[in-house]
Design a protein around this motif. Structure first.
Motif, PDB file in Angstrom:
ATOM      1  N   THR A  34       6.420   2.155  -8.771  1.00  0.00           N
ATOM      2  CA  THR A  34       5.543   2.924  -7.872  1.00  0.00           C
ATOM      3  C   THR A  34       5.124   4.205  -8.569  1.00  0.00           C
ATOM      4  O   THR A  34       5.572   4.479  -9.691  1.00  0.00           O
ATOM      5  N   ARG A  60      -5.672  -2.765   3.230  1.00  0.00           N
ATOM      6  CA  ARG A  60      -5.495  -1.417   2.697  1.00  0.00           C
ATOM      7  C   ARG A  60      -6.093  -1.279   1.301  1.00  0.00           C
ATOM      8  O   ARG A  60      -6.225  -0.196   0.784  1.00  0.00           O
ATOM      9  N   GLY A  71       3.828  11.857   5.179  1.00  0.00           N
ATOM     10  CA  GLY A  71       3.318  11.573   3.836  1.00  0.00           C
ATOM     11  C   GLY A  71       3.482  12.701   2.841  1.00  0.00           C
ATOM     12  O   GLY A  71       3.429  12.457   1.629  1.00  0.00           O
ATOM     13  N   THR A 123       3.200  -0.446  -5.960  1.00  0.00           N
ATOM     14  CA  THR A 123       1.970   0.034  -5.315  1.00  0.00           C
ATOM     15  C   THR A 123       0.800  -0.154  -6.290  1.00  0.00           C
ATOM     16  O   THR A 123       0.840  -1.022  -7.141  1.00  0.00           O
ATOM     17  N   VAL A 151       2.429   7.115   8.616  1.00  0.00           N
ATOM     18  CA  VAL A 151       2.992   6.556   7.388  1.00  0.00           C
ATOM     19  C   VAL A 151       3.858   5.323   7.684  1.00  0.00           C
ATOM     20  O   VAL A 151       4.027   4.438   6.842  1.00  0.00           O
ATOM     21  N   SER A 197       9.304  11.347  -2.224  1.00  0.00           N
ATOM     22  CA  SER A 197       9.629   9.936  -2.070  1.00  0.00           C
ATOM     23  C   SER A 197      11.085   9.725  -1.640  1.00  0.00           C
ATOM     24  O   SER A 197      11.376   8.942  -0.727  1.00  0.00           O
ATOM     25  N   PRO A 250       0.780  -1.238   0.000  1.00  0.00           N
ATOM     26  CA  PRO A 250       0.000   0.000   0.000  1.00  0.00           C
ATOM     27  C   PRO A 250       0.812   1.290   0.000  1.00  0.00           C
ATOM     28  O   PRO A 250       0.283   2.344  -0.320  1.00  0.00           O
ATOM     29  N   THR A 251       2.095   1.229   0.381  1.00  0.00           N
ATOM     30  CA  THR A 251       2.857   2.492   0.402  1.00  0.00           C
ATOM     31  C   THR A 251       4.173   2.345  -0.361  1.00  0.00           C
ATOM     32  O   THR A 251       4.729   1.244  -0.479  1.00  0.00           O
ATOM     33  N   GLU A 252       4.653   3.471  -0.817  1.00  0.00           N
ATOM     34  CA  GLU A 252       5.924   3.457  -1.557  1.00  0.00           C
ATOM     35  C   GLU A 252       7.070   3.064  -0.647  1.00  0.00           C
ATOM     36  O   GLU A 252       7.967   2.317  -1.051  1.00  0.00           O
ATOM     37  N   VAL A 253       7.014   3.570   0.578  1.00  0.00           N
ATOM     38  CA  VAL A 253       8.077   3.254   1.541  1.00  0.00           C
ATOM     39  C   VAL A 253       8.223   1.739   1.663  1.00  0.00           C
ATOM     40  O   VAL A 253       9.337   1.200   1.646  1.00  0.00           O
ATOM     41  N   LYS A 276      11.614  10.633   1.945  1.00  0.00           N
ATOM     42  CA  LYS A 276      11.110   9.583   2.846  1.00  0.00           C
ATOM     43  C   LYS A 276      12.114   8.447   2.958  1.00  0.00           C
ATOM     44  O   LYS A 276      12.442   7.995   4.066  1.00  0.00           O
TER      45      LYS A 276
END
Ligand SMILES: Nc1ncnc2c1ncn2[C@@H]1O[C@H](COP(=O)(O)OP(=O)(O)OP(=O)(O)O)[C@@H](O)[C@H]1O
Length: 980
Positions: free
Chosen positions: A617, A666, A811, A643, A838, A815, A586-589, A818
């Protein structure tokens, strides 16, 4: 005078019942504005009396009765009532009511049961097959009663055109006593009618040896008694029938499935009694009296004497227990009634007569105040009589006494009584489950289970019974679902495969030696060995991947248990066979983290068989994403981690065989389904050697990719799908070795709370730990001044913890920023990370050892559990502090102090939110109705029920061998509610 006595004698000579009914009717109509019509009065009462007068030529009587206008009406009613021997018209109405109820109840038993209708609805009910006359023939007593009834009570009905209901039955709200508080439970009639009703419900014993095995025979077998209308219950008045039906208890099954909420321990409690304390005691009625205070107010006072054991030494009677004293206390139960109707002495007497001196009762309620030594007034109380010898002896035998929850305003005592009656109807042969299933899963039969739950000899028996009934809840759900799937699967291959799965459910793993070379290589590259349940999970998944039917599996394991590597291994298995894998997060991280993790493992591979892995992503540059999409289309890229971009229309796969969905809650239902549209083509080979070429090409063309969903905290929908849906479940039940439980504290975020927390942080940092500070918002908000914000506190924290570098992650950052923040924290360059939620999903920094969540009440329970899972991922002892803005929100957070079990916490969420619409797209809804199962503790029984359902279907996939099960299934579970 002569006229009066003449009328009196006429009134007494047999027609009084009819006349009394008319007067009662008129009296009530007069009270109810809706019926105060002069016309009706004339028609009903007037015409009858005048007819008689004319016939008898009683002019004087006629004169006596000649009244004109409504003002005179009440006088006439009173006059006639007195002539008939009542004290006034109201007295007559009262007595009529009692008679009328008795009559209606009796008539109900004889006339109201529409046997043909019942048998049309439930062909299994045998009473409809016999003619009513035969049924009653044996019971001369009852027949006699019916005749008397017919004569006495239907005379006037006939005179009125036979329409009892229209002439005499009032709408409830117009009935003078319809507003009677529901303290009354009239069961006096039941004793009278029970022999007959029992006769009605008794069915001929079926010889087990000659029991029919065909479906039609089975339909008429005795287990169908459960689906009989409750109107067949012996000894029940028609008023009670109505009450039960209004409460949703239409069948015997419904009634028997109303389980006790608890059992009263027949040992009255120890210890002193205090104001406000909730008590549950058994005792004896000492007195019961109805007291009229004034014309519009009266009350009922019941005094119950209970024997308790006190630890105080001041009491008078010594018990056998050393240090304990036994004494009798008196509970005063008062109920007030207002309004002239309910404060009449007659009514109060009726109410007080419900409790007779010496009756054994069960009382629960709150102590309002101590009246005098040993005397207490109780409020919000419930008083239940122990009805019948059975219950009284159960009390004396110290058996657990079932306490029923009330439902739809029905009194628990009525429910308890009706359940006892329903139990009497049960046949020991009521169980549709095959005996071998009972033996294999160590279950009592259904008859014993119902007896055990409602009338247990002891707690153990109740527990054993409960196990069986929970098993049933799950078993029929699973059976229904699997049965439906078997009926519905399209191709022959799928059908056979599903059956194969059913028949060989114990062979559902593939040993490590049989894994593909690539999977084995990845296993070897790991810096640790898999835990036993990780290993089992991979074996199970690989077995499923080799079936030519799409897998739909949920991999559930608590936060940090190591689900990712299990999914990677599954992907390698598919890739090794020449297919593609997609891993959606669900997240780029998280996508970056997984990508780096996997590539670092693959880098350890020797040789050139390293599969081609890509990261896609929203932040991937257009040029790069075009290259990746192209690689996926051509099949050059074997596996992609990313993602939502993975399910974009423009992303096409050449041979997608598995889609892993990490933290699947998610993703919406629609998004998950999008993978199914990316059907793989038949260009690649199938790995399953058992499948014939024909079958392979069939299934290849139409088969959707396998779906492996992963979740640490199943949201309600997921949980429900595991229960109802076709989603199989694999669980990781252990944690990697060396993990220590996370110490959790919920504190109020006031000055003292923060002082404590800052001190703990300091200690942690001095000892070499790393700390997450989690904030609900990024920037301060005017509208929500009470919320702490990550950016606003950054400088403050830096100042407070000088010498310990701080990082910021939220968030709105780019990117790369992060990634930078996270890798600095991972490497130890920063020791404190101020972050928003996040980090909640999947962030893995194994040596992070403390987390503080600000304004923790802003997060859901499941979310907090996920957040907490960011610490304690290594061998270091970790802590998690939840700071609440206000003391009132602390109790909810304390749930997390007590449990670290994701399933338990998911259930806490489930209870709050409901599992959502199973088949629709909504994510919210209501809890499914489990009369007895509690998901958080009964998961083991769910598994067993699943196996039992598989076993049954393996033996007979269309249930032809188990006709009674099939009937039971359709009665319990209209299949439509399961969807499809
Ligand atoms: N068998 C094992 N022995 C030791 N460490 C392990 C083992 N399996 C996984 N780990 C490590 O445990 C950590 C957590 O694993 P992983 O990220 O897969 O957990 P998860 O179940 O996905 O958790 P979450 O739900 O929080 O994402 C990782 O650092 C991983 O390398």
């Amino acid at each position: 005078m002569i006229a009066s006595s003449s009328l009196q004698s006429w009134l007494k000579c047999g027609s009084d019942n009819n006349l009394a009914r008319v007067i009662s009717l008129e009296f009530r109509r007069g009270r109810s504005k809706r019926f105060g019509s002069k016309m009706r009065f004339r028609n009903a009462l007037g015409s009858r009396l005048f007819q008689w007068c004319s016939r008898e030529n009683h002019t004087s009587v006629r004169k006596l009765l000649e009244v004109d206008g409504t003002s005179e009406r009440s006088k006439l009613l009173k006059k006639v009532s007195v002539l008939m021997g009542y004290s006034n018209a109201q007295d007559l109405v009262e007595q009529q009511r009692v008679r009328r109820e008795s009559a209606t109840e009796l008539i109900a038993v004889f006339k109201e049961i529409d046997f043909p209708e019942i048998s049309a609805k439930f062909p299994c009910i045998k009473i409809g097959d016999a003619s009513p006359i035969e049924l009653y023939e044996d019971s001369t007593n009852m027949k006699c009663k019916e005749t008397v009834l017919s004569e006495n009570l239907t005379n006037f009905i006939r005179g009125s055109g036979g329409n009892l209901e229209s002439v005499y039955d009032f709408p409830n709200e117009c009935h003078p006593l319809s507003q009677t508080p529901t303290t009354a439970d009239d069961v006096s009639i039941s004793e009278e009618i029970s022999p007959m009703a029992q006769h009605i419900v008794q069915e001929p014993a079926v010889d087990k040896e000659t029991r029919p095995e065909s479906l039609s025979d089975a339909i008429t077998s005795d287990n169908s008694i459960l689906d009989k209308n409750i109107r067949c219950l012996p000894g029940t008045t028609s008023r009670q029938y109505r009450q039960l039906e209004d409460g949703g208890f239409h069948t015997v099954r419904k009634l028997l499935q109303h389980f006790p909420r608890t059992y009263a321990d027949l040992q009255n409690p120890h210890g002193p009694i205090e104001d406000g304390q909730y008590i549950m005691l058994f005792g004896t009625v000492i007195s019961s009296r109805g007291i009229k205070v004034k014309s519009t107010l009266g009350f009922l006072e019941v005094v119950v004497g209970c024997s308790i054991v006190e630890t105080e030494l001041s009491s008078s009677v010594k018990s056998s227990h050393s240090g304990a004293e036994q004494k009798t206390i008196h509970l005063h139960l008062k109920k007030f009634f207002s309004g002239t109707r309910f404060s009449s002495q007659y009514f109060l007497n009726c109410m007080s007569a419900k409790h007779k001196e010496g009756d054994l009762v069960y009382v629960s309620g709150k102590i309002k105040k101590a009246l005098a030594n040993g005397h207490y007034e109780l409020k919000e109380y419930i008083i239940d009589g122990l009805e019948g010898e059975g219950e009284q002896s159960s009390m004396l035998d110290r058996k657990p006494h079932p306490i029923y929850p009330s439902k739809a305003g029905l009194k628990p005592s009525l429910l308890g009584l009706s359940i006892s009656r329903a139990l009497k109807m049960l046949n020991p042969d009521v169980d549709p489950l095959p005996p071998d299933v009972l033996t294999e899963f160590n279950l009592p039969n259904l008859f014993d289970a119902y007896m055990g739950i409602h009338k247990p000899k002891d707690r153990d028996e109740a527990d054993f019974a409960r196990r069986r009934l929970i098993f049933d809840d799950f078993f029929y759900l699973q059976l229904g679902r699997l049965f439906q799937m078997l009926e519905a699967v399209g191709t022959r291959v799928e059908k056979e495969e599903l059956l194969y799965k059913c028949k060989n459910h114990e062979l559902n793993t593939v040993g490590v030696d049989d894994w593909s070379p690539l999977t084995k290589k990845l296993l070897k590259a790991l810096p640790y060995s898999l835990t036993p349940s990780q290993l089992n999970a991979v074996k199970e998944i690989i077995w499923d991947l080799r079936r030519p039917v799409p897998m739909n599996r949920l991999l559930q394991g608590d936060v940090g248990c190591g689900k990712t590597i299990v999914a990677f291994l599954a992907c390698m298995e598919v890739v090794s066979s020449g297919f593609q894998a997609a891993f959606m997060v669900p997240t780029e991280v998280l996508a970056v983290q997984h990508y780096e993790h996997l590539t670092s493992l693959l880098d350890k591979f020797d040789g050139d068989d390293k599969p081609n892995i890509a990261l896609l992503t929203g932040s991937t540059s257009t040029r790069e994403s075009r290259i990746i999409r192209n690689g996926l289309k051509t099949g050059e890229i074997a596996m992609v981690i990313g993602t939502h971009s993975l399910i974009a229309d423009k992303t096409d796969f050449s041979a997608l065989r598995i889609s892993v969905i990490d933290e699947q809650q998610r993703f919406g239902v629609v998004q998950r389904g999008r993978f199914n549209s990316k059907l793989y083509t038949s260009s690649s080979k199938l790995s399953d050697e058992n499948t014939s070429p024909d079958e392979a090409s069939d299934s290849e063309t139409f088969m959707a990719p396998h779906v492996l969903a992963m979740s640490a905290t199943p949201i309600p929908r997921t949980l429900a799908l595991a229960l109802y849906g076709d989603m199989s479940l694999t669980q990781i039940t252990d944690l990697p070795p060396g993990r220590q439980p996370i110490e959790t504290l919920a504190l109020e975020g006031n000055d003292a709370g923060f002082k404590t927390v800052f001190q703990m942080m300091r200690d942690e940092l001095i000892n070499g730990g790393k700390v997450y500070l989690v904030y609900p918002i990024i920037d301060e908000s005017e509208h929500l001044p009470q919320l702490r914000a990550a950016t606003a506190e950054f400088d403050l924290i830096k100042q407070k913890f000088e010498g310990y570098p701080c990082g910021l992650l939220h968030g709105r950052m780019r990117s790369d920023e992060k990634d930078e923040a996270l890798s600095s924290f991972r490497s130890g360059e920063t020791r404190i990370l101020l972050s928003t939620q996040v980090i909640e999903i999947g962030v893995d920094v194994p040596d992070a050892s403390m987390m503080v969540v600000m304004n923790a009440e802003r997060f859901g329970i499941a979310q907090l559990h996920q957040l907490r899972g960011r610490v304690g991922r290594g061998e270091r002892k970790s802590r998690c502090i939840f700071l609440a803005s206000t003391p009132s929100t602390l109790p909810r957070l304390k749930v997390l102090e007590k449990s670290a079990d994701g399933f338990y916490l998911a259930n806490a969420d489930l209870l709050l939110r409901g599992p959502g619409n199973l088949l629709g797209k909504k994510q919210s809804g209501h809890l499914p109705e489990f009369p007895i199962a509690r998901l958080e503790i009964d998961g083991g029984i769910l598994q067993e029920a699943h196996h039992a359902a598989l076993k049954v279907l393996a033996a007979s996939n269309d249930l032809a061998l188990y006709p009674r099960l099939k009937v039971e299934l359709s009665m319990r579970q209209p299949l439509c509610i399961l969807g499809d």
